[in-house]
Design an enzyme around this catalytic site. Sequence first.
Site, mmCIF file in Angstrom:
data_model
loop_
_atom_site.group_PDB
_atom_site.id
_atom_site.type_symbol
_atom_site.label_atom_id
_atom_site.label_comp_id
_atom_site.label_asym_id
_atom_site.label_seq_id
_atom_site.Cartn_x
_atom_site.Cartn_y
_atom_site.Cartn_z
ATOM 1 C CG ASN A 150 -4.912 -6.896 1.882
ATOM 2 O OD1 ASN A 150 -5.933 -6.885 2.550
ATOM 3 N ND2 ASN A 150 -4.725 -6.074 0.853
ATOM 4 C CG ASP A 196 0.947 -0.669 -1.808
ATOM 5 O OD1 ASP A 196 0.056 0.197 -1.919
ATOM 6 O OD2 ASP A 196 1.525 -0.927 -0.736
ATOM 7 C CE LYS A 251 -4.964 -24.565 -11.780
ATOM 8 N NZ LYS A 251 -5.286 -25.938 -11.459
ATOM 9 C CG PHE A 273 -7.640 3.383 7.920
ATOM 10 C CD1 PHE A 273 -8.653 4.241 7.521
ATOM 11 C CD2 PHE A 273 -7.817 2.626 9.064
ATOM 12 C CE1 PHE A 273 -9.825 4.350 8.254
ATOM 13 C CE2 PHE A 273 -8.987 2.716 9.811
ATOM 14 C CZ PHE A 273 -9.993 3.575 9.396
ATOM 15 C CE LYS A 289 2.089 4.329 4.907
ATOM 16 N NZ LYS A 289 1.630 3.045 5.402
ATOM 17 C CE LYS A 346 -0.440 7.225 0.655
ATOM 18 N NZ LYS A 346 -1.046 5.905 0.477
HETATM 19 N N1 CTP Z 1 -4.071 3.561 -0.473
HETATM 20 C C1 CTP Z 1 -4.651 3.913 -1.663
HETATM 21 N N2 CTP Z 1 -4.191 3.361 -2.839
HETATM 22 C C2 CTP Z 1 -3.176 2.492 -2.833
HETATM 23 C C3 CTP Z 1 -2.569 2.131 -1.622
HETATM 24 C C4 CTP Z 1 -3.050 2.675 -0.445
HETATM 25 O O1 CTP Z 1 -5.572 4.712 -1.679
HETATM 26 N N3 CTP Z 1 -2.770 1.984 -3.974
HETATM 27 C C5 CTP Z 1 -4.571 4.161 0.767
HETATM 28 C C6 CTP Z 1 -5.111 3.176 1.775
HETATM 29 O O2 CTP Z 1 -6.502 2.981 1.593
HETATM 30 C C7 CTP Z 1 -4.820 3.861 3.103
HETATM 31 C C8 CTP Z 1 -3.579 4.683 2.826
HETATM 32 O O3 CTP Z 1 -3.514 4.806 1.414
HETATM 33 O O4 CTP Z 1 -5.854 4.752 3.483
HETATM 34 C C9 CTP Z 1 -2.306 4.094 3.333
HETATM 35 O O5 CTP Z 1 -2.166 2.765 2.903
HETATM 36 P P1 CTP Z 1 -0.925 1.877 3.314
HETATM 37 O O6 CTP Z 1 -1.003 0.571 2.566
HETATM 38 O O7 CTP Z 1 -0.744 1.846 4.798
HETATM 39 O O8 CTP Z 1 0.249 2.742 2.795
HETATM 40 P P2 CTP Z 1 0.993 2.839 1.455
HETATM 41 O O9 CTP Z 1 0.900 4.251 0.992
HETATM 42 O O10 CTP Z 1 0.534 1.784 0.473
HETATM 43 O O11 CTP Z 1 2.496 2.563 1.914
HETATM 44 P P3 CTP Z 1 3.213 1.226 2.421
HETATM 45 O O12 CTP Z 1 2.400 0.066 1.841
HETATM 46 O O13 CTP Z 1 4.573 1.332 1.850
HETATM 47 O O14 CTP Z 1 3.211 1.255 3.909
#
Ligand code: CTP
Length: 403
Positions: free
Chosen positions: A209, A279, A289, A323, A337, A341
């Site tokens: 990303n 995620d 490859k 975040f 969240k 969490k």
């Molecule tokens: N985070 C994490 N582990 C993951 C995904 C996210 O620890 N596998 C943490 C990120 O570092 C951030 C928080 O969770 O502090 C929220 O991340 P975000 O990507 O906004 O949310 P998600 O829970 O992944 O939900 P979505 O992608 O559906 O918005």
Amino acid sequence: MLQNKNIVLGVTGGIAAYKACDLVSRLKKLGANVNVVMTRAATEFVTPLTFQTLSQNPVAVEMFQQPGSWEIEHIALAKKADLLVVAPATADMIGKIAGGIADDLLSTTIMATGAPVLLAPAMNTHMYQNPIVQENISRLKSFNYRLIAPETGRLACGDVGEGKMASPETLLAAIVKLLIRQPDLAGKRILITAGPTREAIDPVRFISNHSSGKMGYALARAAAERDAVVTLISGPVGLPRPNNVDLLIPVESAAEMYRQVMAHYQDQDIVIMAAAVADYRPKAVSPEKIKKTNNGLTLELEKNTDILLELGQNKGNHILVGFAAETQNLLEYSREKLVHKNLDLIVANDLTEEGAGFGGDTNIIRIIHRSGQVDSLPKLTKTELGHIILDKVRSLLEPAAAL
Ligand code: CTP
């Protein structure tokens, strides 16, 4: 962030005086009380009324004007100041201070103050390079005056070179640094994650990303400045190692980040997950490859462990900060969240706002607390925001400190 801070801003006679207006407005936005003192020459460039309106305080110019209250103005301001800033500082004012001359309200205030003094020189390149000016600057530094070097660029006189006053943003960052950098996290152990993760598809490709790591690195720098013991776990970024970070662990994938976070979690007082953790990862990583065919390609993805969710399920006495980067329903999704969490704070980013989110040096954030309190902040540099987030964390460590 600058609430209860008294800043005396000296404005001297140079075209950069107009930039001081922006500075006053930024200082006010952060809650500072600003008293502007102008030299007579400065009033030729900007009227006192402009500064009066922006600072919401009377502007002092004359040494011997009728006092509004029975206070000797230069002594009152000198005593009141937490910080005295001179922006722009002309060659003349620099020379006066270096020579111990106090012949107007601003120079007497500077001489009488015990507060730190920060000077932002602005002048023509040749004036700035004049050895007398340079010697005066060295002398001021030897007496612990702080100077913010001017920038190089096109000057009002048409010359190109050194001499342009540092931008209001740079000045603001220096002011904040001087005013709020206390070693108030001394001995606290803080783990910060930063940057993106990379999820391999084959030996040459990955899913990732746009995270630049700047926010996480700014947090790590800020925590180190405040004397915390900092562990930074970083995905692949193009940033230099922040000064004084105790341990920097580079990782690539979410799974590696997970392992490293878990290995260091128990020792920590605070964890801030600023990383943009992927995620999902490809279910199978091709050892070779993947070759192009005439057909499309379907990748099957499987879920990565949510690191923060797992930390929240084992919260203990940790302070947990997450975040949330969103493109819609910012507050609602972020709050969800925070609850799901089990976090203490969540920093919400609206990726659709100009000046917010990945890549840039600024961000626009809301900090959401467990209690439901939402702090909405203006567009600020990630450095400034790093400190603001840590201020909130600190107030959770010691609730009395927040008062
Ligand atoms: N985070 C994490 N582990 C993951 C995904 C996210 O620890 N596998 C943490 C990120 O570092 C951030 C928080 O969770 O502090 C929220 O991340 P975000 O990507 O906004 O949310 P998600 O829970 O992944 O939900 P979505 O992608 O559906 O918005």
